[in-house]
Design a protein around this motif. Structure first.
Motif, PDB file in Angstrom:
ATOM      1  N   VAL A  35     -16.836  12.021 -18.976  1.00 28.57           N
ATOM      2  CA  VAL A  35     -17.743  10.902 -18.716  1.00 28.57           C
ATOM      3  C   VAL A  35     -16.880   9.712 -18.283  1.00 28.57           C
ATOM      4  O   VAL A  35     -16.032   9.245 -19.046  1.00 28.57           O
ATOM      5  N   THR A  85     -23.190   4.927 -16.617  1.00 28.82           N
ATOM      6  CA  THR A  85     -22.928   5.735 -17.816  1.00 28.82           C
ATOM      7  C   THR A  85     -22.735   4.891 -19.075  1.00 28.82           C
ATOM      8  O   THR A  85     -22.471   5.435 -20.151  1.00 28.82           O
ATOM      9  N   ASP A 105     -24.688   3.139 -21.159  1.00 29.62           N
ATOM     10  CA  ASP A 105     -25.549   3.408 -22.315  1.00 29.62           C
ATOM     11  C   ASP A 105     -25.250   4.776 -22.915  1.00 29.62           C
ATOM     12  O   ASP A 105     -25.248   4.936 -24.141  1.00 29.62           O
ATOM     13  N   HIS A 106     -25.020   5.755 -22.038  1.00 34.51           N
ATOM     14  CA  HIS A 106     -24.697   7.111 -22.506  1.00 34.51           C
ATOM     15  C   HIS A 106     -23.399   7.099 -23.311  1.00 34.51           C
ATOM     16  O   HIS A 106     -23.323   7.693 -24.396  1.00 34.51           O
ATOM     17  N   ASN A 111     -23.947   5.507 -26.727  1.00 32.28           N
ATOM     18  CA  ASN A 111     -24.640   6.428 -27.634  1.00 32.28           C
ATOM     19  C   ASN A 111     -23.699   7.508 -28.156  1.00 32.28           C
ATOM     20  O   ASN A 111     -23.742   7.870 -29.341  1.00 32.28           O
ATOM     21  N   LEU A 112     -22.862   8.041 -27.273  1.00 30.19           N
ATOM     22  CA  LEU A 112     -21.891   9.050 -27.692  1.00 30.19           C
ATOM     23  C   LEU A 112     -20.931   8.488 -28.737  1.00 30.19           C
ATOM     24  O   LEU A 112     -20.616   9.144 -29.742  1.00 30.19           O
TER      25      LEU A 112
END
Length: 198
Positions: free
Chosen positions: A69, A75, A77-78, A81-82
Motif C-alpha cells: 500500500v 489510500t 483512509d485505508h 484503518n490498517l
C-alpha cells in the motif's frame, strides 16, 4: 534485540501486522520490508507493507510488491484503518518517525506495539522492541538475523532470500563499501544457498 523472547512469544499467535519503511524506499528498505512480510505471512500473520511514498519501477520485481500500500491521497483512509486495526507495527530502515512523513503521526498514534529494525544513527525512542546496530551493513541483514535468532531459518525460501539479498547487495555497493564484514558474506552465502540469485 531488546525483549526478543517477548516478541517471539507474541509472534507465536496470529497478529495483524503493519510494516513500514522510509520515504522513497531503496532496495534495502523495500527488500527488508517484503522479506519480513513474506516470512511473517508464512507464520500465519495478516501482514501489510505501507510505504510513505512510491518507489522506482526497477524495485517492483520483488515478490509481494503487488501487495504494498503506497500512502497517498487515494489510500490515506485505508492506511489509517490498517494502522488502527494492527497489533504490531514493524518500522524498518529508519531511525526517526519524521523519516516517514505523515505516516509517522499514524504510527505514533497507533496503539499497536512498535518494533524498530534499523542500522542508522541516533534512533528515536518510540519502539517497545528494537534491533538496532550501526555496525550492520543493511536492515536486510538485521531482518535475516532476527529470523535466525527466533529459530525460523527453515522458513526462508527463495523469495524471502531474494528480497533480503537485494537489500544487502545494494547497501554494500555490491560488496565494495567499507561496511562489508565477514558476517555480511556469511549471510549472503546463506541466502544464496536458500535460493537467492547472486
Amino acid at each position: 534485540m531488546q525483549h526478543i523472547e517477548a516478541l517471539q512469544a507474541l509472534l507465536n499467535t496470529p497478529q495483524k501486522i503493519i510494516i513500514t519503511t522510509h520515504q522513497r524506499p531503496d532496495a534495502d528498505a523495500l527488500g527488508s520490508s517484503l522479506g519480513l512480510m513474506l516470512y511473517l505471512q508464512k507464520k500465519g500473520h495478516d501482514v501489510t507493507v505501507i510505504t510513505p511514498t512510491d518507489y522506482p519501477n526497477f524495485l517492483k520485481w520483488m515478490k509481494g510488491n503487488d501487495e504494498v500500500v503506497i500512502y497517498g491521497e487515494q489510500t490515506k483512509d485505508h492506511a489509517k484503518n490498517l494502522m488502527n486495526d494492527s497489533n504490531l507495527i514493524f518500522c524498518l530502515d529508519f531511525s526517526a518517525l519524521s523519516r516517514i512523513d505523515e505516516l509517522g503521526d499514524l504510527v505514533r498514534a497507533a496503539s499497536a506495539d512498535k518494533v524498530l529494525i534499523d542500522h542508522h544513527l541516533d534512533p528515536e525512542d518510540f519502539a517497545k522492541y528494537r534491533s538496532w546496530d550501526t555496525g550492520a551493513a543493511a536492515t536486510a541483514e538485521l531482518v535475516y538475523d532476527f529470523i535466525i535468532n527466533v529459530g525460523d531459518e527453515a522458513l526462508i525460501d527463495p523469495d524471502i532470500a531474494e528480497c533480503l539479498y537485494a537489500g544487502i547487495l545494494t547497501d554494500t555497493g555490491s560488496f565494495k563499501h567499507p561496511n562489508v564484514t565477514q558476517h555480511v558474506f556469511e549471510v549472503c552465502s546463506a541466502l544464496v544457498a536458500k535460493g537467492a540469485n547472486s
